[in-house]
Design an enzyme around this catalytic site. Structure first.
Site, short mmCIF file in Angstrom:
data_model
loop_
_atom_site.label_atom_id
_atom_site.label_comp_id
_atom_site.label_asym_id
_atom_site.label_seq_id
_atom_site.Cartn_x
_atom_site.Cartn_y
_atom_site.Cartn_z
N GLY A 18 0.83 -1.20 0.00
CA GLY A 18 0.00 0.00 0.00
C GLY A 18 0.86 1.24 0.00
O GLY A 18 1.96 1.26 0.56
N GLY A 20 0.49 5.72 0.08
CA GLY A 20 -0.31 6.93 0.14
C GLY A 20 0.56 8.14 0.03
O GLY A 20 1.78 8.04 -0.14
N GLU A 24 3.98 4.49 3.28
CA GLU A 24 3.81 3.19 2.65
C GLU A 24 3.51 2.13 3.70
O GLU A 24 3.85 2.29 4.88
CB GLU A 24 5.09 2.79 1.90
CG GLU A 24 5.51 3.79 0.83
CD GLU A 24 6.92 3.54 0.31
OE1 GLU A 24 7.21 4.01 -0.79
OE2 GLU A 24 7.72 2.88 1.03
N LYS A 40 4.11 -0.13 8.70
CA LYS A 40 3.63 1.14 8.16
C LYS A 40 4.73 2.17 8.36
O LYS A 40 5.21 2.38 9.48
CB LYS A 40 2.36 1.55 8.91
CG LYS A 40 1.75 2.88 8.54
CD LYS A 40 0.44 3.02 9.33
CE LYS A 40 -0.18 4.39 9.17
NZ LYS A 40 -1.46 4.49 9.91
N ASP A 165 -12.86 8.46 14.54
CA ASP A 165 -12.88 8.37 13.08
C ASP A 165 -13.36 6.99 12.65
O ASP A 165 -12.81 6.38 11.74
CB ASP A 165 -11.50 8.67 12.50
CG ASP A 165 -11.54 8.96 10.99
OD1 ASP A 165 -12.64 9.33 10.50
OD2 ASP A 165 -10.52 8.82 10.32
N LYS A 167 -15.31 4.40 10.73
CA LYS A 167 -15.92 4.41 9.40
C LYS A 167 -15.65 3.05 8.76
O LYS A 167 -14.83 2.26 9.27
CB LYS A 167 -15.33 5.53 8.55
CG LYS A 167 -13.81 5.45 8.39
CD LYS A 167 -13.28 6.69 7.69
CE LYS A 167 -11.75 6.67 7.61
NZ LYS A 167 -11.22 7.88 6.98
N PRO A 168 -16.30 2.72 7.65
CA PRO A 168 -16.11 1.39 7.04
C PRO A 168 -14.65 1.08 6.72
O PRO A 168 -14.21 -0.06 6.87
CB PRO A 168 -16.98 1.46 5.79
CG PRO A 168 -18.06 2.41 6.14
CD PRO A 168 -17.41 3.46 7.00
N ALA A 169 -13.89 2.08 6.28
CA ALA A 169 -12.49 1.82 5.91
C ALA A 169 -11.63 1.48 7.11
O ALA A 169 -10.53 0.95 6.96
CB ALA A 169 -11.91 3.03 5.18
#
Length: 782
Positions: A18, A20, A24, A40, A165, A167-169
């Site tokens: 991943g 962003g 990474e 991460k 925060d 949320k689904p993610a």
């Protein structure tokens, strides 16, 4: 970072899973324990990156490690290690096999293998883009997820941690059905509020709009019940395929959370149990007190709903043994069998804001399971895909920018916007200037994104008092947008309108009038007379007319705009109330104070209802009510109003806030009108000292308070002391504003009047003649 890189001699990075804008996520091997982990990494800052933004991101990263490492529960992602190596912050976590809830919804949207809904009871919707967008999880899956997340929240809340925060993610379902909460990057520790306030005060990550509680939106006190509200939003979405307020604009979503009751989930998906509606709507209550007391209370309500309903079929919550394992081929479902109706158009005050990420929708980049990035970071990373490219702007030889770099610039741009919304304009300006420079280098000086950043630079300049600099910036943006987008494009007209506003701020009202009139003509031609942007321009034109002294025209135009805005936006819309406020101002300038008082009171009441009693605009309208009462010689009423206003201002903004001091000044003036001069003098001296400390000795408000001291001294017969103060004010105004400025000349008149009271008539007459000559100006007759 090479694949063979060892972190601290222990964690060998194997595969990038991943990436962003800020870092990474790698699949890695823990050489000491022989297990695979997720690492991460926060990328080191680029040389051109602004330091304040980098510092905030590093603090947030450290905070995530600190909070998550303290949690040990099967429903929370396990953090093994944290540290810094060669300038890179890293976080070592368990490597998860599964998908986050956002990805599960996308999986269902993509699935075309089955013609039945998730519960196996009905036909699937036609395979359209809209149909793919709304395909929820099965009811047993939703209930299973709800119970597991509730258990995890009960644990984290017992530890004094509020996620903030959810949320689904940030909720992941593993292949064995286990559900885990991830990404505690903006969580709050109950005993560490000060640190968190500094960390989240930038607005970089206050929460995600589709899942934020009303108290988060309003900036109120946040506790564990805010997480319960967010859980209600998540359950609503995974059960219906859409969040409770599914609107395309952030501000309209936030207003929905704050002011609108959500529709029951069963209205979007037939067959949902009535008990599910009750539980979700209970979680979505507007005030924390109306929600379940805590996660344990919510768990009891779920168990009670199952017990009362029993095994009666679709109207009962499914029992635990009915929970399905996570499968890749569950069929989608769309209630109603057709596209949803188009949403009504939103007013302009909700424009130019972005919704952030909600769970549903198709992503251009999708990793195949198992996806180890799922739930680790939410928006922070996206699956790496080297195939993704962005074309260079047409007509240039500029190389295609990297998507990661563009994403990072967008993140920083949004951070600048958030800083501005918090009133931190200097910091916001630094961020926008840096982003504008990088966008100009990467995309070109006339690219819309570059000009968008420069527009925000202009806005921050205007908010920090650098109006001339703001004018230059807005003028350049208007010219660039005219070249790139066209002279009548809404963005071009917006920039031109800001140039007109800046001209007015600089006292160049005739030039401002010409620009406002030209922009208004273009808006009426391209958008129509009742478009909200057209009405905003007409409002600005009315404001400028009043500053040109054309008071009757200003009143007429402001009234027309107020009537139109009430028709288009509603009578209590903030824009309508702003125009009503301008109507009242024009009435006051025309000497029609009874009418002005009536309109100001209507505005104050409307703003209290629409914005809240402590909103700055509400308090500003109350201040003007006091001014009107004073002008009508109703000083006793004005005095009581200002006493209450001072208390409310001090509570909302602090005792030394400029507006609190302005209210105290009004209180002192009305004490004087009631001949309570000793009290008035004491108040004037205290306010003057505070203003000098907060605003500076030469600030216009400080000088107004200093003059009020002289007025009080004069009424008490202490003319010698009064003369000294009047001269100080006159000298300061001449120095700051210029010797011929109307306020400087008025102060010289005050000084001459004081000389008369002291029997020094010759000196007074000489000073009056000097002031008259200055008013006439050079080259004028005597």
């Amino acid at each position: 970072m090479a694949d063979s890189r060892l972190i601290q001699g222990r964690y060998r990075l194997l595969d990038l899973i991943g990436r962003g804008g800020m870092g990474e996520v790698w699949r890695a091997r823990d050489e000491s324990l022989g297990r695979q982990v997720a690492v991460k990494c926060l990328k080191p800052p680029a040389p051109q990156q602004d330091r304040s933004f980098t510092r905030i991101m590093r603090e947030r990263f450290r905070r995530e490690a600190r909070v998550a490492a303290a949690l040990q529960h099967r429903g929370v992602t396990v953090v093994h290690d944290f540290g810094e190596y060669d300038g890179v912050l890293y976080l070592v976590m368990e490597l998860l096999e599964g998908r986050n809830l956002s990805q599960l919804l996308e999986d269902r949207a993509r699935d075309t293998a089955d013609d039945r809904d998730p519960d196996g009871t009905g036909p699937r919707t036609a395979d359209t883009a809209e149909g793919r967008r709304q395909r929820p999880l099965s009811v047993p899956e939703v209930v299973d997820i709800a119970e597991q997340v509730t258990d995890a929240l009960a644990y984290t809340h017992e530890q004094g941690i509020v996620h903030r925060d959810l949320k689904p993610a940030n909720i992941m379902r593993l292949t064995d059905g286990t559900v885990k909460i991830c990404d505690f990057g903006i969580a709050r520790l109950g005993h560490d509020i000060g640190f968190t306030a500094r960390l989240t005060g930038t607005g970089i990550a206050m929460g995600t709009p589709h899942y934020m509680s009303p108290e988060q939106i309003s900036g109120g006190q946040i506790d564990h019940r805010s997480d319960l509200y967010s859980l209600g939003c998540v359950l609503y979405e995974i059960a219906t395929g859409r969040p409770p307020f599914d609107l395309p604009d952030t501000w309209s979503v936030l207003v929905g959370h704050r002011d609108t009751d959500p529709e029951p989930p069963s209205e979007h998906r037939a067959g949902l149990p009535a008990s599910f509606d009750r539980i979700v709507l209970g979680l979505l209550a507007k005030t924390p007190e109306e929600r379940p007391a805590d996660a344990a209370d919510l768990r009891r309500r779920m168990a009670e709903a199952r017990r009362v309903a029993g095994p009666a079929g679709r109207r009962a919550l499914p029992a635990p043994h009915e929970r399905p394992a996570l499968t890749a081929g569950a069929a989608p479902y769309l209630p109603g069998g057709g596209p949803e109706p188009a949403a009504p158009p939103l007013p302009a005050w909700t424009r130019s804001m972005t919704t952030g990420h909600k769970a549903v929708g198709l992503s251009e980049l999708r990793a195949t399971p198992p996806d180890h990035t799922a739930g680790l970071t939410g928006e922070w990373t996206r699956p790496a895909d080297p195939r993704a490219t962005i074309a260079a702007p047409a007509g240039t030889a500029r190389p295609a920018p990297q998507p990661e770099h563009l994403a990072a610039l967008t993140t920083r741009h949004n951070a600048g916007l958030s800083l501005g919304r918090l009133g931190r304009w200097e910091e916001a300006g630094e961020v926008h200037r840096a982003v504008a420079a990088e966008r100009a280098h990467t995309l070109g000086p006339d690219h819309p994104d570059t000009l968008g950043s420069r527009y925000e630079v202009g806005f921050t300049l205007s908010r920090t008092g650098r109006t001339a600099d703001a004018l230059r910036e807005f003028s350049a943006v208007a010219e660039g947008r005219a070249r790139t987008l066209g002279a009548d494009h809404p963005d071009t007209l917006a920039a031109r309108q800001e140039t007109a506003y800046a001209l007015g701020q600089l006292g160049r009202h005739f030039e401002a009038h010409e620009v406002f009139a030209a922009v208004l003509a273009a808006r009426e031609r391209t958008m129509g007379p009742d478009h909200p942007d057209t009405l905003r321009c007409r409002h600005n034109l009315a404001y400028n007319l009043s500053r040109l002294g054309r008071l009757a025209d200003a009143h007429r135009l402001a009234h027309e705009v107020a009537v139109a805005r009430a028709r288009v936006l509603g009578p209590d819309h903030p824009d309508t109330l702003v125009s009503q406020y301008e109507v009242a101002y024009a009435l006051g300038q025309l000497g029609r104070w009874p009418e002005a008082l009536s309109v100001y009171r209507e505005v104050a009441a409307g703003r209290a209802q629409a914005l809240g009693p402590d909103h700055p605009d509400t308090l500003a309208a109350r201040y003007e009510v006091g001014i009107s009462l004073g002008r009508l010689d109703r000083s006793a009423e004005a005095l009581e109003l200002y006493r209450g206003l001072v208390e409310d201002r001090a509570r909302a903004h602090g005792p030394l806030h400029p507006e609190t001091l302005r209210a105290r000044h009004g209180l002192g003036v009305n004490l004087g009108r009631l001949a309570r001069w000793e009290e008035a003098l004491t108040e004037a001296r205290e306010v003057c000292a505070a203003r000098e400390r907060v605003l500076g000795p030469g600030h216009p408000d400080t000088l107004v308070s200093r003059r009020e001291i002289a007025v009080g001294l004069g009424w008490l017969g202490r003319w010698t002391e009064a003369l000294t103060v009047y001269r100080e004010v006159a000298d300061a105004r001449a120095r700051v504003l210029g010797p011929t400025h109307p306020e400087a000349l008025a102060s010289r008149d005050d000084e001459a009047h004081c000389l008369e009271q002291l029997g020094r008539s010759a000196e007074a007459a000489a000073l009056y003649r000097q002031v008259a000559a200055l008013r006439r100006g050079p080259g004028r007759g005597h």
